[in-house]
Structures are given as C-alpha cells and as structure tokens.
Design a protein around this motif. Structure first.
Motif, PDB file in Angstrom:
ATOM      1  N   THR A 196      80.511  29.130   3.157  1.00 26.95           N
ATOM      2  CA  THR A 196      79.085  29.351   3.385  1.00 26.95           C
ATOM      3  C   THR A 196      78.830  29.697   4.841  1.00 26.95           C
ATOM      4  OG1 THR A 196      76.888  28.310   3.233  1.00 26.95           O
ATOM      5  CG2 THR A 196      78.723  26.877   3.811  1.00 26.95           C
ATOM      6  N   SER A 197      77.738  30.414   5.083  1.00 22.24           N
ATOM      7  CA  SER A 197      77.292  30.658   6.452  1.00 22.24           C
ATOM      8  C   SER A 197      76.267  29.615   6.887  1.00 22.24           C
ATOM      9  CB  SER A 197      76.679  32.056   6.562  1.00 22.24           C
ATOM     10  OG  SER A 197      75.559  32.174   5.712  1.00 22.24           O
ATOM     11  N   ALA A 198      75.910  28.704   5.977  1.00 20.53           N
ATOM     12  CA  ALA A 198      74.956  27.644   6.299  1.00 20.53           C
ATOM     13  C   ALA A 198      75.669  26.490   6.974  1.00 20.53           C
ATOM     14  CB  ALA A 198      74.270  27.150   5.029  1.00 20.53           C
ATOM     15  N   ALA A 199      74.906  25.617   7.591  1.00 21.71           N
ATOM     16  CA  ALA A 199      75.456  24.367   8.115  1.00 21.71           C
ATOM     17  C   ALA A 199      75.812  23.452   6.951  1.00 21.71           C
ATOM     18  CB  ALA A 199      74.436  23.696   9.031  1.00 21.71           C
ATOM     19  N   VAL A 200      76.692  22.495   7.205  1.00 21.06           N
ATOM     20  CA  VAL A 200      77.181  21.606   6.158  1.00 21.06           C
ATOM     21  C   VAL A 200      76.751  20.174   6.434  1.00 21.06           C
ATOM     22  CG1 VAL A 200      79.223  20.648   5.008  1.00 21.06           C
ATOM     23  CG2 VAL A 200      79.177  23.072   5.683  1.00 21.06           C
ATOM     24  N   MET A 201      76.111  19.564   5.441  1.00 17.76           N
ATOM     25  CA  MET A 201      75.839  18.132   5.458  1.00 17.76           C
ATOM     26  C   MET A 201      76.885  17.445   4.582  1.00 17.76           C
ATOM     27  SD  MET A 201      72.582  15.955   3.948  1.00 17.76           S
ATOM     28  CE  MET A 201      71.414  16.490   5.195  1.00 17.76           C
TER      29      MET A 201
END
Length: 393
Positions: free
Chosen positions: A26-31
């Motif tokens: 993913t290009s999103a941040a990871v929680m």
C-alpha cells in the motif's frame, strides 16, 4: 523451553517482516492493531516490532490498552476506539492518544475532558457503513458532524480522522464496493459541513491485499501482523509469529475399551499409549475439539482424545515410544508439520483470532528474534508525533 510446563514463543522478526509486507502492499500509512494484548502475543513487544517493520500508528480498543503502551514509553500515534461515557478521556488526552467517537454523548464527554485538561482532543469520527456494530448510522451522522464542528469552533477538539470498518473484505467484493461508497459519501458530507479530516481509514488486513481503493490515508492491519493469512485460499507470504509448546507430563499404556476423560466421550478401540499434556481450555485449548484436534509429538501429528479439561488434555500416541518431558508443539508456523492457528480454528469452528487471543495468561510468553527496538522510533525512524499520515515513498 524454559522450566515452565508450557510457553508461547513469539517471533518478533516475523512480526516486523509481516508489517514490512503489509507496508509494501500500500501507499498508505500502516496502523498495527495491538488490541487484546497484541492478539495474545504481548502488546508492547509486538508494537515495537511492528514499528520497526514500518508501521507508524498503533490501534487499540480501550483506554487501558492505550495507556499501557504509553507507560511502556511508546510515543507513536495511538488510536483507541471503544469507549463509554465513563471512560477517563482526560487520561487519554493527557497521554496524547487519539480517540474514536461515534455518538454525540461521547463527543460531549471528550469535549468536557478537553476543557478540564486544557488540551485539544484529537478525534476520529466513526461511521457505520454496513457492519451494524459500532459507528454512527447514516441518520445519526449529520448530528455527530454538526456537534463536532461546533466543538472544533470552540477549540476543544479537532476531527483528525473519519473511519469505518469493512464486513466482507475477505469474501465479497460487492460488500466492499457498497461500504466504500457509503464511506465516501459520509466523508463528503463531513467536509461540506466544514470538517477537514487529514486521515481517512477503512481497510482492514484483508482489504490491504484485496481492495486498494479502500486504502485512503491509513490501513489498519490486525491479524495479518501476526502472520495469519487474512484471505481464505490466498497465500500472501505472511509468517505466523507464535508457537505454543508444552511437554508430556504423564504416560500410560491402556487396553482397548478404556474410557478417556470426562463422560468417557472417547473409548479406546485398541491397546494404546496415552500422553497427558498440561494445557486445557483455561490455556486456550478449545473444549470441544476432541477427536479432531492434533498436536506434534515425536515428529508426528497425534490426536487429542476425550474431553478437554480446564488444565489438561490427553493425546493418543498409539504405539509411539513416549516419555515424560517429551516436547509437544500445539501450534506454530507449520514448518515441522505442527498445526497452525488456522488448523485449530477449523477444528474449533472459529477463526484464528479467537485461537490466538484465547491462549491464557498462565502460559508465559517468551519473545525472541530481531524486531524489537529500544524505542518506537524504529529502524526506519519515526515521523513527528502529530504528522503521521500518508506514507512517503
């Protein structure tokens, strides 16, 4: 194995590696979701390993869980999302924890805590897009948004995020499409009303790998962090991080026709060797798996027979030469043929989440391998506390 009769060994390198794989998808941040004591793996060491693997957020469900992370010295952004009006929001705000809100009454409580502490609360509004669990309904969303905007203008809180949870990302793309549309509509309404959330998050573990359109600014990875494949029938290359080990504490040879454990739900059909292991349903062995579940003993998978008791269960070793103290692997990555958490879930008609979180507290956890770091800054370095949003490439 230590001097204990059983132990759960947690591979922190596997945790870090799983997070790296998630981040690479993913290009999103990871929680990294570390609720329920890190799905039974140990919340604090798991959190450190996940941050070293590239996560920039941590997710929990309660104030107690959030404050445990802060007490341990973790300063990465934390979102806590299940609360009642009795929650000590002042303690959460003082600890720099973001809070989820899904009802005006809770928003009032957060605002009151903000006034009392002099801190601006960071809030993530949750919309129910189809789970019918937590989250504001479509009918209740306008009121929640309106009160949020009022409190923003007062300066007591800032709506940092809008989020929801997917119901069928592991099984139905149609449900994901409908929920994504509902989520997008709710976000548009909030923005039209004057809110400006910087973080939108919808994707869970399964959606990370199946539904890129749901990634938005942040993905919340739970079971995938721990190495359980989130999509049935699809191997992503995650590595299970927990191995549950014990040992034989009693061996006896019995004739055919011997009843085993309570109510004699199993009666031996032949002369056989019974091996007793000191784990029962208080330790996470589901009570109703007799005749289906297996453990690894002597290099072979052998069945658990008879009713599982609170503290112990019986393994049918057949004609295997078994001795007191022989090692037994109850579950693990499967490298040596031992059952996995997914196997146990199938035998117990549940999911791996319940198997892992059900391992009782009297089973000590031992953390080994690389993946833990001295602080939550992580091997890659941490972003400033208030600016963990979309991951930079």
């Amino acid at each position: 194995m230590t001097g204990e009769q059983a132990e759960a060994v947690v591979d922190l390198a596997a945790i870090a590696g799983n997070v790296e794989r998630i981040a690479g998808a993913t290009s999103a941040a990871v929680m990294a979701v570390v609720k329920a004591d890190g799905f039974g793996h140990g919340a604090v060491p798991v959190a450190r390993a996940a941050l070293s693997g590239g996560a920039t957020w941590l997710g929990v469900t309660s104030a107690t869980e959030a404050l445990e992370l802060r007490t341990a010295g973790l300063t990465a952004p934390v979102l806590s999302w299940l609360h009642s009006p009795a929650t000590d929001f002042a303690a959460l705000l003082a600890a720099d924890v973001d809070v989820s809100v899904a009802a005006p009454e809770l928003l009032d409580a957060v605002a009151a805590a903000a006034r009392a502490t002099g801190r601006t609360a960071r809030v993530h509004l949750k919309i129910d897009t189809g789970m019918s669990r937590h989250g504001a309904t479509a009918d209740g969303w306008p009121e929640l948004v309106a009160w949020s905007r009022k409190y923003e203008r007062e300066g007591v809180l800032r709506v940092r995020g809008v989020w929801s949870h997917l119901a069928t990302a592991d099984s139905s793309p149609y449900g994901v499409t409908a929920q994504t549309a509902a989520f997008t509509e709710a976000v548009a309404y909030a923005r039209d009303a004057g809110l400006d959330p910087e973080l939108l998050h919808l994707a869970n573990s399964a959606a990370v790998f199946t539904a890129p359109r749901t990634h938005f600014d942040l993905v919340r990875a739970g079971i995938a962090v721990y190495g359980v494949e989130p999509v049935p029938g699809r191997a992503i290359g995650l590595r299970p991080a927990l191995t549950l080990r014990t040992q034989v504490i009693m061996v006896k040879r019995v004739p055919a026709g011997t009843g085993v454990s309570y109510q004699h739900t199993h009666v031996t059909s032949r002369p056989t060797t019974l091996a007793l292991i000191p784990l029962g349903f208080a330790d996470g062995i589901p009570r109703g798996v007799d005749g289906r579940a297996q453990v690894l003993l002597g290099g072979r998978r052998l069945p658990i027979i008879g009713r599982v008791a609170m503290d112990q269960c019986v393994v049918d070793a057949g004609d295997l030469d078994v001795h007191l103290g022989d090692p037994v692997t109850v579950l693990g990555p499967g490298d040596d043929g031992e059952p996995t958490a997914a196997d146990w879930a199938a035998w117990a008609a549940t999911n791996p989440h319940e198997i892992l979180t059900g391992i009782g507290t009297r089973v000590p956890r031992r953390h080994e391998g690389k993946g833990t770091v001295a602080s939550d800054a992580g091997a890659r370095g941490a972003l400033p506390l208030l600016h963990h949003g979309r991951k930079r490439r």
